[in-house]
Design a protein around this motif. Structure first.
Motif, PDB file in Angstrom:
ATOM      1  N   ASP A   3       0.863  -1.172   0.000  1.00 46.43           N
ATOM      2  CA  ASP A   3       0.000   0.000   0.000  1.00 46.43           C
ATOM      3  C   ASP A   3       0.908   1.233   0.000  1.00 46.43           C
TER       4      ASP A   3
ATOM      5  N   GLY B 255      -0.157   4.427   2.280  1.00 45.38           N
ATOM      6  CA  GLY B 255      -0.374   4.364   3.731  1.00 45.38           C
ATOM      7  C   GLY B 255       0.808   4.929   4.506  1.00 45.38           C
TER       8      GLY B 255
ATOM      9  N   LEU C  89      -5.593   0.441  -0.270  1.00 51.43           N
ATOM     10  CA  LEU C  89      -5.684  -0.705   0.627  1.00 51.43           C
ATOM     11  C   LEU C  89      -6.670  -1.752   0.095  1.00 51.43           C
TER      12      LEU C  89
ATOM     13  N   SER D   8       1.085  -2.794   4.670  1.00 55.43           N
ATOM     14  CA  SER D   8       0.557  -1.429   4.700  1.00 55.43           C
ATOM     15  C   SER D   8       0.970  -0.725   5.980  1.00 55.43           C
TER      16      SER D   8
END
Lengths: 335, 335
Positions: A6, A9, A84, A101
């Motif tokens: 991700d 993030g 995500l 993430s």
């Protein structure tokens, strides 16, 4: 082996997740990483790297980002185009083998349950945190996935945590303790007592209760607690660390003597702090879902993210999900 | 003003409790202390002191000692001749105004309830711990008196904690927060939510949730939690502190450079550590029972015990029990 990262993030996205992916690819030649996020931001970061690494990086565009203010399960359901959700989708479809993430803990836990699903027999997944404490890394579990627990949840955390420490940290017969407000059997509450009996009756290497003061000394390979306790504890440790750092920094900045002192002490401080390097522990595994899911702290830099990606790959290589599935199935037969 | 001191409690009994009593008497000329314990051991320690202090020390003989392995409520009921039970008896009869002990937390909490009784309307007493954090002392409550709480318990801790910080630490309108696994209102559980509503509906200065990482920075005058959370948290902090101390000590002992560095850094370290001096916070008050009861850490030396004795005297001078009784009675009328 493809791990989805991700890229949007955490506090330093997308720069640090992208650079973490590059570091991880350099470390593991069998690894490929899919960076999920805003391709306009990601491509300029990775395009400058040589073909050996760049060829193993792909970019999957995502328009949206889930942030800490979003409700975890609502955002997982609604933000279909978030980095995500798209990343979890890749794991679900089998396109990716795992996901890393540094986004919101709640959203990662919700995504694991809603998009990957729980391993059959698992009542609640658990988020572990590998603490870089003295003598050995300690897996504290849960640290925020399941706020309040039933005895079966704590028991299953003990099972999954033991498997994690055995397969991925190479610990033979990991020791397990329950976090409690005292070491005597009379301490704790009914939930903890019932979990203790379940763990004692199993083939886990149960060693008794652990108190808060025992944790930093590495009393056990696995320490089990509910998500509320684990969460306040690791955040308290984080706050204490920050505070001490800020206080000493203030001293160095305004006074000459400590500045000179620091020069002399630097090697010792590096040795001491090197023993507690949380960046190297490889992030927090979300155990009990159908996939290799690693959460990293929101303030993680490339090094910590790289270790987490390698950790996610390691989980896949060791067939982590299958090992947990087998352990739970055996337990179900016995019960 | 007579404060009973359990001279047999703690790791350094009776030497440190006796010397703590002497320090406190020197500090407060209106104070007398009854040292409860083995008179054969106590008298040689105190007899060498001058009449100004010695005349305000009395010895009450006690044959037995309650230790950490004893069951708290059983030992309070059975060990009638223990220093703790005799000390509580003196408070109950009005002979002493308050009691200080560095003995077992469980026994002190049980003694408070069984021998002094709860203040009318108080469901469960709470053990507070004044944390010497940045900016202001923070009262964390409960830290082991009541392991699991109902909303009314957390609410009453907030009431009593606010009174304590107002009267004894001079804090105007103390801020109150609930310890939680996040700052958002969706965090926590039903008990915490219900307690939050009770506190918000009262005239307490409620400021929201506090996370573990906020605690060391002195986010609030009072932080409320159940005894399980409070206990694991303060013990974790204690363990971290010990570990860091041990690690650096090891470095100083075996390497020359850090030894030189330490000499230069010493003033800075003293300044930083002086800001977090837990000895000066005056021990942990047991609030909600009919008496001034202060628990001190088992490893306390004379200085910490002295501050705790002065704190117990201060509670009596400010009519702490009456103030709590009044606050609870008003609340009962409103509810």
């Amino acid at each position: 082996m493809l791990i989805a990262v991700d890229a949007m993030g955490g506090d330093f996205a997308p720069v640090e997740p992208c650079n973490g992916a590059i570091m991880a690819c350099r470390e593991n030649p069998d690894l490929s990483v899919a960076l999920v996020g805003d391709s306009n931001k990601i491509l300029p970061i990775i395009d400058k790297y040589g073909a050996d690494v760049r060829s193993r990086l792909s970019v999957v565009h995502a328009d949206e980002v889930i942030d800490c203010n979003d409700s975890p399960s609502l955002s997982i359901r609604r933000k279909k185009n978030s980095s995500l959700v798209i990343g979890f989708g890749m794991v679900r479809s089998g396109e990716a083998d795992g996901i890393v993430s540094s986004g919101s803990t709640g959203a990662i836990a919700a995504g694991g349950v809603l998009l990957l699903g729980r391993i059959p027999g698992i009542d609640r997944p658990g988020l572990g945190a590998v603490l870089p404490v003295l003598n050995r890394p300690t897996l504290l579990m849960d640290v925020g996935g399941t706020v309040r627990c039933k005895p079966i949840n704590l028991f299953q955390f003990a099972q999954m945590g033991s498997i994690y420490m055995k397969l991925f940290k190479g610990v033979e017969n990991p020791s397990v303790r329950l976090l409690c407000n005292g070491e005597e059997i009379t301490k704790g509450d009914e939930v903890i007592s019932a979990a203790r009996e379940l763990i004692k009756a199993s083939d886990l290497n149960y060693q008794g209760y652990a108190e808060g003061k025992d944790l930093p000394h590495g009393i056990s390979d696995v320490v089990i607690c509910d998500g509320f306790s684990g969460n306040i504890l690791i955040k308290f440790g984080e706050g204490l660390g920050e505070l001490l750092k800020d206080q000493f920094k203030e001293e160095y900045t305004h006074h000459l003597l400590p500045k000179i002192g620091l020069m002399f002490m630097w090697p010792a401080m590096k040795r001491v702090l090197g023993r507690f390097d949380w960046e190297k522990v490889g992030g927090s595994p979300l155990l009990g879902v159908n996939g290799s899911v690693i959460k990293v702290h929101g303030r993680s830099k490339r090094s910590a993210i790289s270790f987490a990606i390698l950790s996610a790959a390691n989980f896949v290589e060791h067939h982590g999900v299958e090992r947990i599935r087998e352990a739970i199935a055996v337990e179900d037969e016995v019960l």
